[in-house]
Design an enzyme around this catalytic site. Structure first.
Site, PDB file in Angstrom:
ATOM      1  N   HIS A 119       0.862  -1.187   0.000  1.00  0.00           N
ATOM      2  CA  HIS A 119       0.000   0.000   0.000  1.00  0.00           C
ATOM      3  C   HIS A 119       0.900   1.239   0.000  1.00  0.00           C
ATOM      4  O   HIS A 119       1.889   1.299   0.717  1.00  0.00           O
ATOM      5  CB  HIS A 119      -0.902   0.032   1.219  1.00  0.00           C
ATOM      6  CG  HIS A 119      -1.612   1.336   1.407  1.00  0.00           C
ATOM      7  ND1 HIS A 119      -2.334   1.947   0.386  1.00  0.00           N
ATOM      8  CD2 HIS A 119      -1.733   2.160   2.487  1.00  0.00           C
ATOM      9  CE1 HIS A 119      -2.857   3.066   0.850  1.00  0.00           C
ATOM     10  NE2 HIS A 119      -2.501   3.233   2.112  1.00  0.00           N
ATOM     11  N   HIS A 121       0.782   5.831  -0.941  1.00  0.00           N
ATOM     12  CA  HIS A 121       0.004   7.036  -1.239  1.00  0.00           C
ATOM     13  C   HIS A 121       0.674   7.767  -2.399  1.00  0.00           C
ATOM     14  O   HIS A 121       0.784   8.991  -2.394  1.00  0.00           O
ATOM     15  CB  HIS A 121      -0.057   7.951  -0.013  1.00  0.00           C
ATOM     16  CG  HIS A 121      -0.824   7.369   1.122  1.00  0.00           C
ATOM     17  ND1 HIS A 121      -0.699   7.821   2.411  1.00  0.00           N
ATOM     18  CD2 HIS A 121      -1.711   6.354   1.179  1.00  0.00           C
ATOM     19  CE1 HIS A 121      -1.501   7.125   3.207  1.00  0.00           C
ATOM     20  NE2 HIS A 121      -2.112   6.234   2.478  1.00  0.00           N
ATOM     21  N   ASP A 144       0.749  -4.576 -20.872  1.00  0.00           N
ATOM     22  CA  ASP A 144       1.756  -5.560 -20.430  1.00  0.00           C
ATOM     23  C   ASP A 144       1.541  -5.937 -18.961  1.00  0.00           C
ATOM     24  O   ASP A 144       1.393  -7.100 -18.607  1.00  0.00           O
ATOM     25  CB  ASP A 144       3.163  -4.971 -20.556  1.00  0.00           C
ATOM     26  CG  ASP A 144       3.649  -4.861 -21.992  1.00  0.00           C
ATOM     27  OD1 ASP A 144       4.644  -4.141 -22.218  1.00  0.00           O
ATOM     28  OD2 ASP A 144       3.022  -5.468 -22.883  1.00  0.00           O
ATOM     29  N   TYR A 238       8.135 -12.304 -21.804  1.00  0.00           N
ATOM     30  CA  TYR A 238       9.071 -11.268 -21.339  1.00  0.00           C
ATOM     31  C   TYR A 238       9.924 -11.779 -20.176  1.00  0.00           C
ATOM     32  O   TYR A 238       9.479 -12.588 -19.352  1.00  0.00           O
ATOM     33  CB  TYR A 238       8.275 -10.043 -20.886  1.00  0.00           C
ATOM     34  CG  TYR A 238       9.147  -8.942 -20.329  1.00  0.00           C
ATOM     35  CD1 TYR A 238       9.325  -8.783 -18.950  1.00  0.00           C
ATOM     36  CD2 TYR A 238       9.817  -8.066 -21.175  1.00  0.00           C
ATOM     37  CE1 TYR A 238      10.129  -7.790 -18.438  1.00  0.00           C
ATOM     38  CE2 TYR A 238      10.621  -7.057 -20.670  1.00  0.00           C
ATOM     39  CZ  TYR A 238      10.775  -6.924 -19.305  1.00  0.00           C
ATOM     40  OH  TYR A 238      11.586  -5.947 -18.801  1.00  0.00           O
TER      41      TYR A 238
HETATM   42  O1  HMS Z   1      -3.117   5.275   4.859  1.00  0.00           O
HETATM   43  C1  HMS Z   1      -2.765   5.099   6.017  1.00  0.00           C
HETATM   44  C2  HMS Z   1      -3.418   5.798   7.149  1.00  0.00           C
HETATM   45  O2  HMS Z   1      -4.616   6.370   6.698  1.00  0.00           O
HETATM   46  C3  HMS Z   1      -1.632   4.153   6.293  1.00  0.00           C
HETATM   47  O3  HMS Z   1      -1.661   3.156   5.320  1.00  0.00           O
HETATM   48  C4  HMS Z   1      -0.257   4.824   6.155  1.00  0.00           C
HETATM   49  O4  HMS Z   1      -0.239   5.988   6.936  1.00  0.00           O
HETATM   50  C5  HMS Z   1       0.836   3.858   6.599  1.00  0.00           C
HETATM   51  O5  HMS Z   1       0.560   3.492   7.935  1.00  0.00           O
HETATM   52  P1  HMS Z   1       1.515   2.436   8.705  1.00  0.00           P
HETATM   53  O6  HMS Z   1       2.824   3.145   8.996  1.00  0.00           O
HETATM   54  O7  HMS Z   1       1.727   1.241   7.808  1.00  0.00           O
HETATM   55  O8  HMS Z   1       0.727   2.108   9.955  1.00  0.00           O
END
Ligand code: HMS
Length: 246
Positions: A119, A121, A144, A238
């Site tokens: 995950h 941002h 791809d 690939y």
């Molecule tokens: O999106 C968020 C919080 O809304 C979290 O994924 C991000 O701040 C990462 O948090 P962590 O350090 O993994 O607890």
């Protein structure tokens, strides 16, 4: 009063030398891969996380919440079961796991072929998520890597299974290894943690490129049969035959 035997008997998998070795490998990989999020400019501060499933065990490793990437080591990673519970007494267990541990755990429980979850941002992907708009497949690099558009997942609040459920409902049966959770940002999956990190890198690259292209003029879709052919080649030809994704 716990009997001495019960107090010192580890869970069955933690007495298996093969599992212990696998845990150490995943700890080292996951710790190292957080540096890739920084290297590719996918995170600011501590705003992202990587986890990896432990092969052969109902366990995964994830980073501690809010800890600087500079301070992440294999020993500071946190070992969890597939409910997202920290295994007590294991290295790193003195800290709180990532805020997204429940989401990662839900993915591992419901998508058995997934070996890694990421995950971030990352800026351009979050911009598409803020509009609730999927990224159209208008460049061969997306065909791809993702076999089509990068989809939008539902708006979900952190803290329970809702984010994980949104990831699974969106990506199950979908070619894409990335989903843009509305108003939040990208989550990616892979056969292992490195593969999920690659998906996060390529997701942000696609988000940026298509955003810039659309600012300059209308986008030209790629015919579906060409998308299918590009995806098949990339997944099956690939790279090297020894690649994990094959
Ligand atoms: O999106 C968020 C919080 O809304 C979290 O994924 C991000 O701040 C990462 O948090 P962590 O350090 O993994 O607890």
């Amino acid at each position: 009063m716990t009997s001495p035997a019960a107090a010192t008997t580890p869970p069955p998998h933690l007495s298996d030398p093969d599992i212990l070795s696998a845990i150490e490998t995943v700890r080292a990989d996951v710790a190292r891969l957080h540096g890739e999020l920084v290297r590719y400019g996918l995170v600011v501060w501590t705003g992202g996380n990587v986890s990896g499933r432990v092969p052969g065990a109902d366990l995964f490793v994830i980073k501690p919440s809010g800890v600087s990437y500079d301070d992440l080591t294999p020993e500071s990673m946190i070992l969890c079961d597939l409910d997202g519970s920290v295994l007590p007494g294991t290295p790193g267990s003195e800290r709180t796991p990532s805020s997204d541990t429940a989401a990662h755990a839900y993915v591992y429980r419901n998508m058995p072929d997934v070996g890694g979850v990421v995950h971030t941002h990352s800026t351009y992907a979050v911009a598409w998520a803020a509009r609730g708009e999927e990224i159209p497949c208008v460049i061969t690099g997306m065909a791809d890597e993702f076999g089509g558009p990068i989809p939008i997942g539902p708006f979900a609040i952190i803290g329970d299974d809702s984010i994980g459920r949104g990831i699974v409902e969106t990506l199950s049966g979908h070619r894409s290894r990335a989903v843009l959770m509305q108003n939040h940002g990208p989550f990616t999956i892979g056969v292992d943690a490195a593969d999920a990190v690659k998906a996060a890198v390529m997701c942000e690259d696609a988000a940026r490129t298509v955003h810039i292209a659309r600012e300059a003029g209308p986008l030209i879709p790629i015919p579906q049969d060409r998308v299918d052919a590009l995806f098949s080649r990339y997944q099956n030809v690939y790279g090297q035959a020894s690649d994990e994704r094959r």
